[in-house]
Design a protein around this motif. Structure first.
Motif, PDB file in Angstrom:
ATOM      1  N   ASP A 540       0.813  -1.215   0.000  1.00 52.29           N
ATOM      2  CA  ASP A 540       0.000   0.000   0.000  1.00 52.29           C
ATOM      3  C   ASP A 540       0.850   1.270   0.000  1.00 52.29           C
ATOM      4  OD1 ASP A 540      -2.329  -1.518   0.052  1.00 52.29           O
ATOM      5  OD2 ASP A 540      -2.338  -1.627   2.243  1.00 52.29           O
ATOM      6  N   LYS A 541       2.162   1.120   0.066  1.00 50.08           N
ATOM      7  CA  LYS A 541       3.048   2.274   0.091  1.00 50.08           C
ATOM      8  C   LYS A 541       3.572   2.593  -1.305  1.00 50.08           C
ATOM      9  CE  LYS A 541       3.648   4.328   4.063  1.00 50.08           C
ATOM     10  NZ  LYS A 541       3.365   5.785   4.182  1.00 50.08           N
ATOM     11  N   VAL A 542       3.554   3.864  -1.659  1.00 47.88           N
ATOM     12  CA  VAL A 542       4.199   4.317  -2.887  1.00 47.88           C
ATOM     13  C   VAL A 542       5.702   4.376  -2.621  1.00 47.88           C
ATOM     14  CG1 VAL A 542       4.428   6.192  -4.541  1.00 47.88           C
ATOM     15  CG2 VAL A 542       2.192   5.687  -3.538  1.00 47.88           C
ATOM     16  N   ILE A 543       6.470   3.731  -3.478  1.00 52.51           N
ATOM     17  CA  ILE A 543       7.924   3.804  -3.359  1.00 52.51           C
ATOM     18  C   ILE A 543       8.512   4.222  -4.698  1.00 52.51           C
ATOM     19  CG2 ILE A 543       8.082   2.096  -1.513  1.00 52.51           C
ATOM     20  CD1 ILE A 543       8.880   0.016  -3.560  1.00 52.51           C
ATOM     21  N   MET A 544       9.656   4.897  -4.652  1.00 47.45           N
ATOM     22  CA  MET A 544      10.350   5.312  -5.870  1.00 47.45           C
ATOM     23  C   MET A 544      11.807   5.585  -5.520  1.00 47.45           C
ATOM     24  SD  MET A 544       9.261   9.306  -6.500  1.00 47.45           S
ATOM     25  CE  MET A 544      10.539   9.505  -7.756  1.00 47.45           C
ATOM     26  N   GLY A 545      12.635   5.731  -6.538  1.00 47.17           N
ATOM     27  CA  GLY A 545      14.023   6.093  -6.327  1.00 47.17           C
ATOM     28  C   GLY A 545      14.163   7.586  -6.155  1.00 47.17           C
ATOM     29  N   THR A 546      14.791   8.002  -5.060  1.00 48.00           N
ATOM     30  CA  THR A 546      15.000   9.438  -4.839  1.00 48.00           C
ATOM     31  C   THR A 546      16.479   9.813  -4.797  1.00 48.00           C
ATOM     32  OG1 THR A 546      14.528   8.968  -2.503  1.00 48.00           O
ATOM     33  CG2 THR A 546      12.796  10.033  -3.787  1.00 48.00           C
ATOM     34  N   GLU A 547      17.360   8.824  -4.841  1.00 46.11           N
ATOM     35  CA  GLU A 547      18.781   9.082  -5.077  1.00 46.11           C
ATOM     36  C   GLU A 547      19.350   7.827  -5.705  1.00 46.11           C
ATOM     37  OE1 GLU A 547      20.660  11.511  -2.232  1.00 46.11           O
ATOM     38  OE2 GLU A 547      22.624  10.609  -2.508  1.00 46.11           O
ATOM     39  N   ASN A 548      19.822   7.981  -6.938  1.00 46.87           N
ATOM     40  CA  ASN A 548      20.175   6.821  -7.746  1.00 46.87           C
ATOM     41  C   ASN A 548      21.483   7.036  -8.480  1.00 46.87           C
ATOM     42  OD1 ASN A 548      17.034   7.133  -7.690  1.00 46.87           O
ATOM     43  ND2 ASN A 548      17.393   4.962  -8.043  1.00 46.87           N
ATOM     44  N   LEU A 549      22.131   5.955  -8.790  1.00 46.64           N
ATOM     45  CA  LEU A 549      23.371   6.007  -9.550  1.00 46.64           C
ATOM     46  C   LEU A 549      23.078   6.409 -10.998  1.00 46.64           C
ATOM     47  CD1 LEU A 549      24.618   2.630  -8.141  1.00 46.64           C
ATOM     48  CD2 LEU A 549      25.618   4.854  -7.577  1.00 46.64           C
ATOM     49  N   PRO A 550      23.919   7.245 -11.588  1.00 48.15           N
ATOM     50  CA  PRO A 550      23.680   7.689 -12.974  1.00 48.15           C
ATOM     51  C   PRO A 550      24.129   6.633 -13.974  1.00 48.15           C
ATOM     52  CG  PRO A 550      25.652   8.724 -12.116  1.00 48.15           C
ATOM     53  CD  PRO A 550      25.099   7.904 -10.990  1.00 48.15           C
ATOM     54  N   GLN A 551      23.436   5.501 -13.938  1.00 47.47           N
ATOM     55  CA  GLN A 551      23.812   4.349 -14.748  1.00 47.47           C
ATOM     56  C   GLN A 551      22.574   3.741 -15.411  1.00 47.47           C
ATOM     57  OE1 GLN A 551      26.902   3.291 -15.261  1.00 47.47           O
ATOM     58  NE2 GLN A 551      28.034   4.433 -13.683  1.00 47.47           N
ATOM     59  N   TRP A 552      22.790   3.006 -16.496  1.00 44.84           N
ATOM     60  CA  TRP A 552      21.716   2.355 -17.230  1.00 44.84           C
ATOM     61  C   TRP A 552      20.976   1.352 -16.353  1.00 44.84           C
ATOM     62  CZ3 TRP A 552      17.881   0.735 -19.793  1.00 44.84           C
ATOM     63  CH2 TRP A 552      17.739  -0.560 -20.273  1.00 44.84           C
ATOM     64  N   HIS A 553      21.698   0.627 -15.491  1.00 39.72           N
ATOM     65  CA  HIS A 553      21.023  -0.407 -14.698  1.00 39.72           C
ATOM     66  C   HIS A 553      19.970   0.188 -13.765  1.00 39.72           C
ATOM     67  CE1 HIS A 553      23.289   0.393 -10.944  1.00 39.72           C
ATOM     68  NE2 HIS A 553      24.400   0.394 -11.657  1.00 39.72           N
ATOM     69  N   GLU A 554      20.168   1.443 -13.343  1.00 38.41           N
ATOM     70  CA  GLU A 554      19.172   2.095 -12.484  1.00 38.41           C
ATOM     71  C   GLU A 554      17.883   2.375 -13.270  1.00 38.41           C
ATOM     72  OE1 GLU A 554      19.132   2.597  -9.320  1.00 38.41           O
ATOM     73  OE2 GLU A 554      21.095   3.175  -8.537  1.00 38.41           O
ATOM     74  N   TRP A 555      18.038   2.891 -14.481  1.00 36.34           N
ATOM     75  CA  TRP A 555      16.853   3.214 -15.288  1.00 36.34           C
ATOM     76  C   TRP A 555      16.158   1.939 -15.755  1.00 36.34           C
ATOM     77  CZ3 TRP A 555      13.610   6.809 -15.387  1.00 36.34           C
ATOM     78  CH2 TRP A 555      12.707   6.978 -16.447  1.00 36.34           C
ATOM     79  N   LYS A 556      16.932   0.919 -16.029  1.00 38.70           N
ATOM     80  CA  LYS A 556      16.373  -0.366 -16.433  1.00 38.70           C
ATOM     81  C   LYS A 556      15.448  -0.906 -15.339  1.00 38.70           C
ATOM     82  CE  LYS A 556      17.947  -4.956 -18.050  1.00 38.70           C
ATOM     83  NZ  LYS A 556      17.427  -5.846 -16.981  1.00 38.70           N
ATOM     84  N   ALA A 557      15.870  -0.784 -14.080  1.00 38.32           N
ATOM     85  CA  ALA A 557      15.046  -1.266 -12.963  1.00 38.32           C
ATOM     86  C   ALA A 557      13.729  -0.508 -12.875  1.00 38.32           C
ATOM     87  CB  ALA A 557      15.814  -1.142 -11.653  1.00 38.32           C
ATOM     88  N   VAL A 558      13.754   0.773 -13.202  1.00 37.40           N
ATOM     89  CA  VAL A 558      12.531   1.583 -13.182  1.00 37.40           C
ATOM     90  C   VAL A 558      11.610   1.183 -14.323  1.00 37.40           C
ATOM     91  CG1 VAL A 558      11.622   3.923 -13.469  1.00 37.40           C
ATOM     92  CG2 VAL A 558      13.612   3.531 -12.002  1.00 37.40           C
ATOM     93  N   MET A 559      12.160   1.016 -15.514  1.00 33.03           N
ATOM     94  CA  MET A 559      11.344   0.707 -16.686  1.00 33.03           C
ATOM     95  C   MET A 559      10.693  -0.670 -16.575  1.00 33.03           C
ATOM     96  SD  MET A 559      11.311   3.345 -18.530  1.00 33.03           S
ATOM     97  CE  MET A 559      10.544   2.667 -19.993  1.00 33.03           C
ATOM     98  N   GLU A 560      11.287  -1.560 -15.841  1.00 29.36           N
ATOM     99  CA  GLU A 560      10.741  -2.910 -15.701  1.00 29.36           C
ATOM    100  C   GLU A 560       9.652  -2.996 -14.640  1.00 29.36           C
ATOM    101  OE1 GLU A 560      14.835  -5.343 -16.947  1.00 29.36           O
ATOM    102  OE2 GLU A 560      14.306  -5.047 -14.817  1.00 29.36           O
ATOM    103  N   ARG A 561       9.400  -1.897 -13.908  1.00 33.36           N
ATOM    104  CA  ARG A 561       8.459  -1.937 -12.789  1.00 33.36           C
ATOM    105  C   ARG A 561       7.459  -0.776 -12.888  1.00 33.36           C
ATOM    106  NH1 ARG A 561      13.251  -3.878 -11.618  1.00 33.36           N
ATOM    107  NH2 ARG A 561      13.400  -5.735 -10.259  1.00 33.36           N
TER     108      ARG A 561
END
Length: 845
Positions: A540-561
């Protein structure tokens, strides 16, 4: 840009204080630019003043000094602090029905304000706005007033990043009728938005400083960006003497144009008080019509459309200008981020300036406005964790938190809550380090059995184990959950239209400590590996990345979810500070742009991820210095297999040039969002490759060096696109070539121009593999703001006309004064042809 909605003046022109001072002839309020005609001095260790010098605000005295590895601290960029005193003389004659206020958008820090020798007030925090009623301290009609601001920055390592020193943001002087709208007294919301109609709700505080009750009228008018009035409402009001009244007004807006990141449309509300038929006070407020929603399963919605937040974190320094950043410097930087596809800014780790937020409103950036980096307990300024040692120079905001947190937080919300760009209030950044029981409860630390990697391992303790630890570990003086709920409560008392969040470095404990209970959105700091863990255990909690590494693997994790709304990369731009023991490295190099605003390789990677428009970017590196080796087929592969999946803040080293020894093995990289890329060397094809074959999204070729031209062409669905990239072998340096972002400046003492000097060969090809010292000369009435080459290891003085280049280039910034005319800028380097260009200073419209 709708830069600042200034108060309207009926019988007097709105005055800038550059030798022209507030008049007493206006029928109602005057808001005066109070940035000019100040004097400043530094106080030495014996308490004696240096010579007074004339300055304009905003002003940062630290950035004017030399970098100092002995008497400075890497945490704050090796620049000094000290004690500075500002003073300004001004005439002001108030009528019996008037009051005067002075408004500071930010002073770093521990400021004390006095007027005519009388103490007006003090303000410790360096980032929150504040104001004073100066009416009781003004001299009689014929005297001149003297305001003094003392700034104590002797705690020169009181932060984990470069702070600057002094009155580094704008100052305004306001003269108002005693029956008036207080500063930050208007709040505009749009509670109901439909395609054909929107409801605009305006709450207005009315302050009556007369002893008797007052009856008047409150008028509200809505204007389009082009100045067309589209609705209005007038209602009678009555305010008791020496009291305040809250008035609510609501009107409909037909066929509203929505504020969006792609089309950031701004309206204006004009709130007016009419007394006995005369206009006695008026305030203009920019606002946008937009809706926001975060969903625990589907992520973020802007105006009903599901969007990913493509964000970056930004500290507040602007490179060579320090903390006193002209609007034009931020505009250039933000425009570059916008072109990369960035649509959101996390202002870390402190409230932003009004000027910065105005730009975000205008340019279409979503904003997370952050309040604090420290709460009840201090952080170690040198090591980014709970405090390791106690010394005077590192005393920070925790010293004042108990007394000042509520006022600083509420001042920020009141001052910023009309900005449509703001979608989140962040109550804190990585606070968990400072409450040791929370760190211990996670099992990451003080756990001899755990051998994992914090960034890429799930919590070693189960949810039940963490609960048990939090229930049994010794209680501390302050509880993180209690403080979080208090800060969230204060925020929601003033604004419930945004989401409350925080950047949680230990979310597995924060979900159970009461911290996350206070939040609408739980921000994960470098914990993309537990997105699924968080969603499963706390659905029931909204979660998101608020400090992330400037790398492709970080964005990939977001796009998959779908349930992850997006992220904020650390960082959008390199910044000064956070360089403990790193001399001569004065700053942190995790940005997409460097400290001079030049694009880095990571910038181009994110541009290929965040944009649909075709983009290609070429880099090269000698094979032995690269992160690659050749496989059996002779193709470049990572030396550390799948190393890209765990890459951290700093991009691997590569070059934007094609200059090596003949036949030297090199690796050529192409960053692109095209389906296929073909590489050419001197027009001979080296083969076409597919993006799908590169899990790290970096096209790679092994190429023995041959002088000439490398060229990459992109293809989508088999068809060649217009975009391409190329590098040419540079010959011997021949000249200094100058370019500028604008060749006309407004003579308003604010406008700036960025001049880039690049060493080139005789054919105009940039020489990026060598450097030289460049000397600038300026003829004409502009102010030199400084020089920089963008490197985090550049410790040359900013306030200079000479600099050794990095990658063969450097940056010069100049600012207009008040005079029109022509300006010649020349750049010389020994043995090279001089570069020059002309600027024109034009009268302000």
């Amino acid at each position: 840009m709708i830069k600042h909605f200034l108060y309207v003046v009926i019988t007097a022109v709105l005055l800038s204080s550059c030798g022209r001072e507030p008049s007493n002839d206006s029928q109602f309020n005057v808001m005066t630019d109070f940035n000019f005609d100040w004097e400043f001095c530094l106080v030495d260790s014996t308490g004696q003043n240096d010579d007074w010098k004339n300055i304009r605000l905003p002003h940062d005295w630290s950035v004017e000094a030399s970098f100092d590895s002995i008497n400075g601290e890497g945490a704050t960029g090796y620049l000094p602090g000290g004690v500075g005193i500002y003073r300004k003389k001004f005439p002001l004659q108030l009528k019996s029905d008037e009051k005067a206020y002075i408004l500071f958008d930010g002073v770093y820090n521990n400021s004390e304000v006095s007027l005519n020798g009388k103490e007006v007030g003090e303000h410790p925090y360096g980032y929150s706005p504040f104001y004073y009623d100066i009416s009781p301290y003004l001299n009689s009609e014929k005297d001149t007033n003297l305001i003094e601001v003392k700034v104590d920055r002797t705690r020169y390592a009181d932060s984990r990043w470069y702070t600057g020193s002094g009155i580094y943001r704008d100052v305004k002087l306001l003269v108002k009728n005693k029956l008036h709208i207080p500063i930050w007294g208007v709040f505009v919301t749009t509670p109901k938005i439909e395609e054909k109609q929107a409801e605009v709700s305006v709450s207005v505080q009315i302050q009556n400083d007369f002893p008797e009750d007052k009856k008047a009228e409150l008028r509200m008018e809505i204007y389009t960006r082009d100045g067309q009035k589209v609705n209005s409402h007038t209602q009678p009001i009555e305010v008791r003497g020496n009291n305040q009244s809250l008035q609510l007004q609501s009107v409909s807006l037909e066929n509203p144009i929505l504020w969006d990141v792609d089309k950031p449309y701004l309206y204006k509300v004009v709130s007016s008080i009419l007394y006995e038929g005369k206009l006695i006070d008026q305030q203009e407020t920019a606002f946008g019509v937009r809706s926001i929603r975060f969903d625990p399963d589907q992520g973020f919605f802007l105006n009903g459309k599901n969007r990913k937040i493509k964000g970056v974190c930004l500290h507040h320094d602007g490179g060579l200008v320090g903390a006193a950043v002209p609007e034009g410097v931020w505009r250039r930087r933000l425009q570059k981020l916008k072109e990369a596809g960035c649509n959101a800014i996390r202002i870390s780790h402190n409230p932003g300036s009004q000027a910065f937020l105005d730009l975000c409103d205008e340019m279409g950036f979503l904003v997370q406005d952050e309040f604090f980096d420290e709460w009840d307990n201090p952080k170690d300024k040198r090591k980014n964790m709970n405090e390791q040692s106690v010394d005077y120079i590192t005393r920070g905001y925790t010293e004042h938190f108990q007394e000042w947190a509520e006022k600083d937080l509420k001042n920020t919300v009141l001052a910023h809550r009309n900005h449509p760009s703001i979608i989140q209030w962040s109550i804190g950044n990585e606070i968990e380090w400072t409450y040791p029981r929370n760190a211990e409860a996670t099992g990451f630390f003080n756990n001899m059995e755990w051998q994992g990697n914090y960034f890429f391992s799930e919590p070693p303790y189960s949810v039940e184990q963490i609960k048990e630890k939090l229930n049994t570990l010794p209680k501390e003086k302050y509880d993180i959950g209690v403080t979080a709920k208090k800060l969230a409560k204060w925020t929601r008392e003033l604004d419930t239209t945004r989401y409350v969040t925080a950047n949680c470095i230990l979310p597995s404990a924060s979900h159970l400590s009461g911290y996350a209970d206070a939040l609408d959105v739980v921000g994960y700091s470098y914990r993309r590996v537990i997105y699924d863990y968080g969603h499963k255990n706390y659905p029931d909690k909204v979660i998101m990345g608020t400090e992330n590494l400037p790398q492709w693997h970080e964005w990939k994790a977001v796009m998959e979810r779908p349930f992850i709304s997006g992220l904020f990369l650390w960082t959008g731009i390199d910044y000064m500070g956070e360089s403990n023991g790193g001399w001569p490295k004065k700053g942190t190099q995790s940005g997409l742009l460097d400290q001079a605003g030049f694009e880095k390789t990571s910038y181009h990677m994110m541009k290929t991820l965040w944009n649909d428009e075709p983009h290609l970017h070429l880099t090269t590196q000698s094979l032995d210095k690269s992160i690659y080796k050749l496989n059996e087929a002779g193709e470049p592969v990572e030396k550390k297999e799948n190393g890209w999946e765990k890459a951290l803040w700093f991009w691997h080293e590569s070059n934007e040039y094609w200059n090596y020894e003949t036949n030297e093995p090199t690796v050529v990289e192409v960053y692109s969002n095209c389906d296929e890329v073909e590489l050419f060397l001197n027009d001979a094809s080296l083969g076409r490759k597919k993006l799908a074959d590169f899990d790290d999204r970096i096209y790679k070729w092994s190429v023995p060096f041959v002088a000439g031209e490398l060229r990459a062409e992109g293809f989508i669905n088999g068809k060649k696109v217009g975009a391409e990239a190329s590098l040419k072998t540079a010959q011997v340096p021949y000249a200094v070539q100058l370019s500028v972002d604008k060749n006309q400046l407004s003579a308003d003492a604010y406008d700036v121009a960025h001049i880039v000097a690049q060493i080139v060969d005789e054919k105009g090809n940039p020489v990026r593999h060598g450097n030289a010292e460049i000397s600038f000369s300026i003829t004409g009435d502009v102010r030199l703001l400084g020089v920089d080459n963008g490197s985090a290891r550049n410790v040359q003085d900013y306030q200079s006309t000479k600099i050794v280049t990095d990658k063969g280039r450097c940056l010069l910034i100049v600012q207009s004064n008040f005079n029109v005319g022509d300006v010649r800028i020349a750049a010389e380097s020994e043995g090279l042809k001089t570069g020059e260009l002309m600027l024109k200073l034009k009268a302000v419209d």
